[in-house]
Design a protein around this motif. Structure first.
Motif, PDB file in Angstrom:
ATOM      1  N   GLU A  30      -6.354  -7.726   4.876  1.00 43.16           N
ATOM      2  CA  GLU A  30      -7.381  -6.885   5.181  1.00 43.16           C
ATOM      3  C   GLU A  30      -8.603  -7.700   6.061  1.00 43.16           C
ATOM      4  O   GLU A  30      -8.973  -6.822   6.876  1.00 43.16           O
ATOM      5  N   GLY A  31      -8.444  -8.975   6.132  1.00 46.72           N
ATOM      6  CA  GLY A  31      -9.604  -9.483   6.606  1.00 46.72           C
ATOM      7  C   GLY A  31      -9.048 -10.054   7.976  1.00 46.72           C
ATOM      8  O   GLY A  31      -9.903 -10.482   9.040  1.00 46.72           O
ATOM      9  N   PHE A  32      -7.551 -10.054   8.187  1.00 46.85           N
ATOM     10  CA  PHE A  32      -7.220 -10.614   9.494  1.00 46.85           C
ATOM     11  C   PHE A  32      -7.683 -10.099  10.764  1.00 46.85           C
ATOM     12  O   PHE A  32      -7.957 -10.911  11.550  1.00 46.85           O
ATOM     13  N   GLY A  33      -7.502  -8.784  10.952  1.00 48.17           N
ATOM     14  CA  GLY A  33      -7.762  -8.284  12.185  1.00 48.17           C
ATOM     15  C   GLY A  33      -9.247  -8.244  12.634  1.00 48.17           C
ATOM     16  O   GLY A  33      -9.366  -8.706  13.973  1.00 48.17           O
ATOM     17  N   GLU A  34     -10.036  -8.459  11.844  1.00 46.66           N
ATOM     18  CA  GLU A  34     -11.466  -8.433  12.052  1.00 46.66           C
ATOM     19  C   GLU A  34     -11.720  -9.849  12.359  1.00 46.66           C
ATOM     20  O   GLU A  34     -12.701 -10.467  13.218  1.00 46.66           O
ATOM     21  N   VAL A  45       6.319 -16.414   2.849  1.00 44.46           N
ATOM     22  CA  VAL A  45       6.079 -16.318   1.403  1.00 44.46           C
ATOM     23  C   VAL A  45       7.330 -16.536   0.868  1.00 44.46           C
ATOM     24  O   VAL A  45       8.290 -16.839   1.540  1.00 44.46           O
ATOM     25  N   PRO A  46       7.285 -17.192  -0.306  1.00 45.44           N
ATOM     26  CA  PRO A  46       8.605 -17.267  -1.219  1.00 45.44           C
ATOM     27  C   PRO A  46       9.557 -16.078  -1.012  1.00 45.44           C
ATOM     28  O   PRO A  46       8.956 -14.986  -1.026  1.00 45.44           O
ATOM     29  N   ALA A  47      10.855 -16.280  -0.882  1.00 40.93           N
ATOM     30  CA  ALA A  47      11.830 -15.241  -0.768  1.00 40.93           C
ATOM     31  C   ALA A  47      11.463 -13.880  -1.904  1.00 40.93           C
ATOM     32  O   ALA A  47      11.534 -12.971  -1.583  1.00 40.93           O
ATOM     33  N   THR A  48      11.230 -14.667  -2.823  1.00 39.44           N
ATOM     34  CA  THR A  48      10.970 -13.710  -4.213  1.00 39.44           C
ATOM     35  C   THR A  48       9.843 -12.624  -3.827  1.00 39.44           C
ATOM     36  O   THR A  48       9.796 -11.486  -4.651  1.00 39.44           O
ATOM     37  N   LEU A  49       8.887 -12.802  -3.112  1.00 43.52           N
ATOM     38  CA  LEU A  49       7.907 -12.072  -2.866  1.00 43.52           C
ATOM     39  C   LEU A  49       7.800 -11.535  -1.776  1.00 43.52           C
ATOM     40  O   LEU A  49       6.860 -10.436  -1.428  1.00 43.52           O
ATOM     41  N   LEU A  50       8.761 -11.645  -0.948  1.00 47.04           N
ATOM     42  CA  LEU A  50       8.781 -11.188   0.409  1.00 47.04           C
ATOM     43  C   LEU A  50       8.740  -9.479   0.716  1.00 47.04           C
ATOM     44  O   LEU A  50       7.943  -8.985   1.249  1.00 47.04           O
ATOM     45  N   ASP A  51       9.497  -8.799  -0.032  1.00 46.69           N
ATOM     46  CA  ASP A  51       9.629  -7.516  -0.180  1.00 46.69           C
ATOM     47  C   ASP A  51       8.218  -6.782  -0.642  1.00 46.69           C
ATOM     48  O   ASP A  51       7.858  -6.056   0.174  1.00 46.69           O
ATOM     49  N   ARG A  52       7.767  -7.607  -1.669  1.00 54.03           N
ATOM     50  CA  ARG A  52       6.388  -6.830  -2.107  1.00 54.03           C
ATOM     51  C   ARG A  52       5.470  -7.228  -1.015  1.00 54.03           C
ATOM     52  O   ARG A  52       4.277  -6.459  -0.831  1.00 54.03           O
ATOM     53  N   ALA A  53       5.306  -8.384  -0.520  1.00 55.46           N
ATOM     54  CA  ALA A  53       4.144  -8.720   0.633  1.00 55.46           C
ATOM     55  C   ALA A  53       4.334  -8.025   1.311  1.00 55.46           C
ATOM     56  O   ALA A  53       3.329  -7.908   2.216  1.00 55.46           O
ATOM     57  N   SER A  54       5.496  -7.978   1.982  1.00 59.12           N
ATOM     58  CA  SER A  54       5.822  -6.863   3.339  1.00 59.12           C
ATOM     59  C   SER A  54       5.055  -5.563   3.091  1.00 59.12           C
ATOM     60  O   SER A  54       4.566  -5.135   3.949  1.00 59.12           O
ATOM     61  N   ARG A  55       4.976  -4.938   1.900  1.00 61.46           N
ATOM     62  CA  ARG A  55       4.440  -3.717   1.569  1.00 61.46           C
ATOM     63  C   ARG A  55       2.933  -3.848   1.717  1.00 61.46           C
ATOM     64  O   ARG A  55       2.166  -3.023   1.936  1.00 61.46           O
ATOM     65  N   VAL A  56       2.517  -5.016   0.908  1.00 64.37           N
ATOM     66  CA  VAL A  56       0.974  -5.207   1.001  1.00 64.37           C
ATOM     67  C   VAL A  56       0.174  -5.407   2.300  1.00 64.37           C
ATOM     68  O   VAL A  56      -0.820  -4.798   2.550  1.00 64.37           O
ATOM     69  N   VAL A  57       1.152  -5.808   3.171  1.00 63.00           N
ATOM     70  CA  VAL A  57       0.443  -6.191   4.564  1.00 63.00           C
ATOM     71  C   VAL A  57       0.678  -4.867   5.326  1.00 63.00           C
ATOM     72  O   VAL A  57       0.023  -4.921   6.626  1.00 63.00           O
ATOM     73  N   GLU A  58       1.543  -4.184   5.130  1.00 67.77           N
ATOM     74  CA  GLU A  58       1.776  -2.866   5.576  1.00 67.77           C
ATOM     75  C   GLU A  58       0.591  -2.130   6.541  1.00 67.77           C
ATOM     76  O   GLU A  58      -0.561  -1.840   5.753  1.00 67.77           O
TER      77      GLU A  58
END
Ligand code: PEP
Length: 252
Positions: A30-34, A45-58
């Motif tokens: 949320e803060g990166f763009g600014e 991220v660790p492979a176990t988190l990748l799918d969930r992480a990708s949804r979070v940053v969408e």
């Protein structure tokens, strides 16, 4: 930094993080763009988190990446993850040849090159890591080591869009130690020069060269202002959103 090269701020969570850490990722995304409107950003991220992480940053300016991949697309390789699997889970980048993989898993340059090719095959950008150990530095071998690693780890076909090089002195990773600014400048200039011979000037001049090794909000500005440093690969400090964003701010 290099004029006309868009910097990349890359985080590497290593073997840290479970579901609860997605809150950290959310805050960073949320803060990166600014924080860094003129830079690209990724957290590996660790492979176990990748799918969930990708949804979070969408929908944000931050992307996700893996920390390693197997060279093959699929097969009997228990426990391994292919570049295609990372891409399927939303990754845009993958780190290959991190010194911890070279040391812990005996990965040599040929293996790293095969993984970089696998990354390209899957449409990922490979972040290829190189860097000397403390003993090599003390023996005055830094530039020779970097040249050997570049020659062996960066396959023909590398372009500025499919490849990022991360210079990470092994002795600076996770230690709080960093090279003198003049040493970072000399190493990056040497890498750029060598890449011109290996890949041609047009590719080499556009390729992003990251510095990695104990980058923190407090030293990011001086490191990122060095010629030929086009971003950072950040381990420990990427585990806290405010630190990651503090570094990102220095990239503008
Ligand atoms: C890394 O993991 O690539 C790294 C540079 O770690 P740290 O920032 O913790 O030194």
């Amino acid at each position: 930094m290099t004029p006309n090269i868009k910097p990349l701020i890359a985080g590497n969570w290593k073997m840290h993080g479970a579901g609860g850490s997605l809150e950290v990722l959310k805050a960073a995304a949320e803060g990166f763009g600014e924080a860094a409107p003129a830079a690209d950003g990724v957290i590996c991220v660790p492979a176990t988190l990748l799918d969930r992480a990708s949804r979070v940053v969408e929908g944000t300016a931050l992307q996700t990446g893996g920390q390693d991949c197997h060279a093959a697309e699929q097969g009997a390789h228990t426990g391994d993850v292919s570049a295609e699997m990372l891409a399927d889970a939303g990754a845009a980048y993958v780190i290959v040849g991190h010194s911890e993989r070279r040391a812990d898993h005996g990965e040599g340059d040929a293996t790293v090159a095969a993984k970089a090719k696998a990354a390209w095959r899957a449409g990922l950008t490979a972040i290829i890591c190189i860097g000397e150990t403390e003993a090599q530095r003390k023996a005055g071998e830094t530039f020779t080591v970097l040249e050997t690693q570049m020659a062996g780890s960066i396959p023909g076909g590398a372009t500025a869009s499919n490849t990022v090089i991360a210079y990470e002195p092994v002795w600076a990773i996770g230690t709080g130690l960093t090279p003198e600014i003049s040493d970072i400048e000399a190493a990056h200039a040497h890498i750029r020069q060598h890449l011109k011979t290996q890949l041609g000037a047009e590719v080499a001049d556009a390729m992003r060269l990251l510095y990695g090794g104990s980058v923190k909000p407090g030293n990011a500005e001086s490191i990122l202002s060095v010629d030929n440093v086009d971003g950072a690969l950040i381990g420990g400090a990427s585990l806290k959103a405010e630190d990651f964003l503090g570094i990102a701010r220095a990239a503008g």
